[in-house]
Enzyme design. Sequence first.
Site: not given
Length: 426
Positions: A236-239, A304
């Site tokens: 995943g990512n930090y969004s 994102a």
Amino acid sequence: MLQGKKIVLGITGSIAAYKSCLIIRELVKRGAEVQVVITPAGKEFVTPITLSALTQKPVISEFFSQRDGTWNSHVKLGLWADAMLIAPCTASTLGKMAHGVADNMLITTYLSMKAPVFVAPAMDLDMYAHPTTQQNMQMLKSFGNHIIEPQSGFLASGLEGKGRMEDPEKIVSYLDCYFSSVSSSSLDANLTHSASKVEAERVDKDKEPVADLVGQKILITAGPTYEKIDPVRFIGNYSSGKMGYALAEECARRGADVTLVSGPVSIKVSHPRICVVSVESCNEMYDAATAAFPSCQAAILCAAVADFRPAEVASQKIKRVGQTMDIHLVPNPDIAARLGHMKQPGQLLVGFALETNDEQQNAQQKLEKKNLDFIVLNSLRNAGTCFKSDENQICIISPEGQHDYERKSKQAVAHDIIDELSRRIH
């Protein structure tokens, strides 16, 4: 906000009528008083005894309940209610409402209703997609009614598509949000002038709220996507979704009906014009966005989205068996490119570019490659303005040039972006 509110619940002849019991339970739990008005066909799907037990009120179905001269007054119901909710609403009832065919107690109550009316359609996908049904819903919207869009899913016919009535809890939350938005002012059936929590920051208090997107349908994607590795791990990512949700609230505040396709976030929407479609993976977001876009005036792709996903997802938790673990990644579908290919004359497509280097050049290439009308650029070089932050600093790039903005709150940034979108719509 439903505490003490008087709600007329209309029930029609749909297989989804059983869900009306869950709607009643949720309304009563939140402090509302509910009066059911059911069509004769509706009684074939759920019994008045069940409904009366849940509401603690006799169920109204016929004009004349007895042969002693007593009758049910649709006029009094129209004056009594704080809101009318018709859920489920069949294609037949939609047509009768749109054209004033007052042949049953529910329609006469609707025609006498002084309070705002909320409609939750439920039918098979072909009936819902039929031009007649779509035209009837547009007519009802133009009269000031609030349509709670059905969802895509498995239908009673065995087919799968759009037509499944929205979940009962979300329907009740829609009403709750409506009363929250108008609690500080008089009830406005069109929600045109409802104020947002961030309005004071962006709009002079002496001015009326902008209502330049009334009648527009806008698709927004927000948040991250999670690409599963195994049942407990993901890529995943930090969004945080803050920017996308701010855009959705801004569009809704200005009168648009918003479909918000959201990855996993902890934020909740507050405006009743926002319909949230919760997804997890890029493939799920791709399916939801491509399904919604054809009926929308514009799409803002703020999510994102993970560019890659594991080629294989383990069915069980992967155990530590060595010093390394290799994960083979494959490309995810390109949502922006697909919508850019689908875009029809009159539709607008807005993209986002988060860059770490060669910002303007990379954003310009994405603008052209994805067939975007403009792109919103932000950079990780500007500390505290991207992931999880409450602020942002953007540059809007379009074929006409670029416009740099100062650092400000994401709510204020959303106002700037929607100003640019509105200008192009009009």
